[in-house]
Design a protein around this motif. Structure first.
Motif, mmCIF file in Angstrom:
data_model
loop_
_atom_site.group_PDB
_atom_site.id
_atom_site.type_symbol
_atom_site.label_atom_id
_atom_site.label_comp_id
_atom_site.label_asym_id
_atom_site.label_seq_id
_atom_site.Cartn_x
_atom_site.Cartn_y
_atom_site.Cartn_z
ATOM 1 N N GLU A 96 0.847 -1.192 0.000
ATOM 2 C CA GLU A 96 0.000 0.000 0.000
ATOM 3 C C GLU A 96 0.882 1.242 0.000
ATOM 4 O O GLU A 96 1.816 1.346 0.792
ATOM 5 C CB GLU A 96 -0.912 0.014 1.234
ATOM 6 N N GLY A 124 -3.771 1.436 5.220
ATOM 7 C CA GLY A 124 -4.905 0.904 5.955
ATOM 8 C C GLY A 124 -4.580 0.346 7.323
ATOM 9 O O GLY A 124 -5.423 -0.321 7.926
ATOM 10 N N SER A 157 -12.792 -5.090 1.559
ATOM 11 C CA SER A 157 -12.087 -4.362 2.609
ATOM 12 C C SER A 157 -13.034 -4.086 3.766
ATOM 13 O O SER A 157 -14.209 -3.793 3.566
ATOM 14 C CB SER A 157 -11.532 -3.035 2.073
ATOM 15 N N ARG A 159 -12.131 -1.737 5.898
ATOM 16 C CA ARG A 159 -11.738 -0.390 6.286
ATOM 17 C C ARG A 159 -12.613 0.655 5.613
ATOM 18 O O ARG A 159 -13.265 0.394 4.609
ATOM 19 C CB ARG A 159 -10.259 -0.157 5.923
ATOM 20 N N VAL A 245 -8.121 -4.026 -2.980
ATOM 21 C CA VAL A 245 -9.308 -3.341 -3.472
ATOM 22 C C VAL A 245 -9.273 -3.322 -5.003
ATOM 23 O O VAL A 245 -8.223 -3.059 -5.601
ATOM 24 C CB VAL A 245 -9.384 -1.903 -2.920
ATOM 25 N N ASP A 248 -7.214 -0.779 -7.710
ATOM 26 C CA ASP A 248 -6.469 -0.143 -6.624
ATOM 27 C C ASP A 248 -5.635 1.041 -7.069
ATOM 28 O O ASP A 248 -5.639 2.099 -6.424
ATOM 29 C CB ASP A 248 -5.593 -1.176 -5.908
#
Length: 315
Positions: A96, A124, A157, A159, A245, A248
């Motif tokens: 990420e 995240g 996800s 989050r 995701v 992304d």
């Protein structure tokens, strides 16, 4: 006789009834309906003009923020998102990576929010959970009629992320590994995440692989830097690339391969809910509203930083 008539008038007036007839009432209602029909579009146009002005102001602030960032990091743009360096290449499709808009926060009077992040952790990570869900109104277009909310929990996800309407410009060619085009390599499969021919693509946390002003050989005023994307195909994020995701990388940047507001949309494209076109920030910081119907070739020319195309500015 005269006195009798004078005495009878008050009685007649007392018995008289004043008011609208049904026909008169219907005429009045019809006139009111016509006036509302004439005024409502004008009111809606005025409201949209105000929303478009607010959107342009948001984008202008982002353009100024980029140049203020460049004052601190001599004539260099932030990287599109932080990737990993491996085998001599910058890879943005693993892990990420914090995005360019996250690094602009101190320059749009959001330093307090920026200071909440732990940039040494994943986007995240739990330590960043509250910060990544903070809505930044300067990153939202008020005309986005497709948005279902300002805080999104994307598929795959658990989050929550505050969304954005302003992705950076990766360039004129699609990104290798993008879901709309298949995965894989370079060449006909697209450009690698760290090899965009626009302003924003994968690089290092300390600015490695970032574009400098001198790299924009087509001219800062003729190169798109940031564009609008409403939520019709999904949500974009200002925080950066989020692992696991869908789409992304292209939630952080957009691609100028297809002309904006096309009838055959891809998620990576640029869209706007403003009637008639899309607003873009150019690399010199100015904001321009580009009208629907622009040729794809011209748009692709504006999306590259050093393509060598001749653009006369009549767009």
């Amino acid at each position: 006789m005269i006195s009798r008539r004078k005495e009878s008038l008050p009685g007649r007036l007392a018995n008289a009834r004043f008011g609208f007839t049904l026909i008169e009432l219907l005429v009045v209602i019809a006139i009111i309906g016509v006036l509302v029909g004439l005024l409502l579009p004008a009111v809606q146009q005025a409201r949209e003009a105000a929303r478009r002005s607010a959107c342009s102001n948001n984008m202008k602030q982002m353009g100024l923020a980029v140049h203020n960032y460049a004052d601190v990091h001599p004539e260099r743009f932030p990287v599109g998102w932080v990737g990993e360096f491996e085998a001599g290449e910058w890879h943005g499709d693993e892990g990420e990576g914090w995005g360019f808009a996250a690094h602009l926060l101190p320059f749009i009077e959001q330093k307090n929010l920026f200071d909440l992040f732990d940039l040494t952790k994943q986007v995240g990570d739990n330590v960043n959970a509250a910060a990544i869900a903070t809505v930044v109104t300067g990153y939202l277009c008020p005309s986005d009629s497709y948005a279902s909310g300002d805080i999104i929990s994307p598929a795959n996800s658990t989050r929550r992320f505050a969304r954005s309407n302003y992705p950076g410009c990766f360039g004129s060619e699609h990104m290798a590994g993008h879901d709309d085009h298949g995965g894989g390599g370079g060449g006909d499969e697209g450009l690698e995440p760290g090899e965009g021919n626009g302003i924003f693509f994968a690089g290092g946390a300390s600015g490695e692989n970032a574009v400098s002003f001198r790299d924009v050989r087509d001219g800062l005023s003729k190169t798109i830097m940031i564009g609008e994307r409403d939520s019709r195909e999904g949500h974009s994020f200002w925080q950066g690339r989020i692992d696991g995701v869908n789409e992304d990388m292209t939630r952080v940047v957009g691609v100028g391969e297809h002309v904006f507001n096309s009838n055959d949309p891809h998620f990576e494209d640029f869209f706007s809910s403003h009637p008639g076109g899309v607003s873009f920030v150019f690399a010199d910081g100015h904001v321009a509203f580009l009208s629907n119907g622009m040729s794809e070739a011209l748009f692709q020319s504006l999306a590259t930083r050093a393509g060598g195309e001749v653009v006369d500015g009549s767009y």
